[in-house]
Design a protein around this motif. Structure first.
Motif, PDB file in Angstrom:
ATOM      1  N   ALA A  34     -66.383  34.450  26.622  1.00 48.16           N
ATOM      2  CA  ALA A  34     -67.604  34.349  27.427  1.00 48.16           C
ATOM      3  C   ALA A  34     -67.911  32.857  27.512  1.00 48.16           C
ATOM      4  O   ALA A  34     -67.741  32.130  26.533  1.00 48.16           O
ATOM      5  N   ARG A  42     -72.421  31.270  34.161  1.00 48.44           N
ATOM      6  CA  ARG A  42     -71.952  32.030  33.009  1.00 48.44           C
ATOM      7  C   ARG A  42     -71.016  33.108  33.498  1.00 48.44           C
ATOM      8  O   ARG A  42     -71.029  33.477  34.683  1.00 48.44           O
ATOM      9  N   ARG A  89     -67.317  35.709  32.059  1.00 49.03           N
ATOM     10  CA  ARG A  89     -66.252  35.986  31.100  1.00 49.03           C
ATOM     11  C   ARG A  89     -64.926  35.693  31.774  1.00 49.03           C
ATOM     12  O   ARG A  89     -64.769  35.901  32.978  1.00 49.03           O
TER      13      ARG A  89
END
Length: 150
Positions: free
Chosen positions: A125, A137, A139
């Motif tokens: 992440a 942000r 993953r």
């Protein structure tokens, strides 16, 4: 602000990304699960990810992927080895708070946290901040030991 744990030369020794394509300048802190890094190159007119005179915020995903590579390199070096090259295979749950980043003054700060790892793959992440504001942000997953195109 504390002194970096690792400078650009140290990062270059750990990752396959070389020259301007190595996006991070400093490792600020790291442990077995996470890493914090800093870079100030987003305003560089010669940035390798610029297109049509701008650096789109989507480039922050590459910053996140390279944070993974640096962390993997540090983990491998800590065990006396070298991390295998990886290929980014998936991005998930990516959120971008801005459209572009070349107009930001000051350093980008990145964080990556190891979510899952095996001999064949890694999943992290990542979060990228600027001036205390979350810019991106998501993953990212990479397959390790794969042949890199080129």
């Amino acid at each position: 602000m504390s002194a970096p744990v690792l400078d650009r030369a140290g990062i270059l020794a750990l990752v396959p990304h070389q020259g301007a394509m190595c996006l991070w300048d400093q490792v600020v802190a790291w442990d077995d699960q996470r890493i914090r890094l800093r870079a100030g190159n987003q305003g560089d007119p010669a940035h390798p990810l610029r297109a049509r005179g701008r650096l789109h915020a989507l480039a922050l995903c590459e910053y996140g992927a390279q944070a993974m590579a640096v962390h993997g390199g540090l983990l491998a070096a800590g065990q006396g080895g070298r991390a295998p090259a990886g290929v980014l295979v998936a991005l998930r749950d990516v959120e971008l708070a801005v459209a572009r980043i070349d107009d930001l003054d000051g350093a980008l700060e990145g964080e990556a946290e190891l979510v899952a790892a095996s001999a064949a793959s890694q999943q992290y992440a990542f979060r990228i901040h600027h001036g205390g504001r979350l810019l991106a942000r998501g993953r990212a997953a990479a397959v390790l030991g794969a042949e890199l195109p080129g």
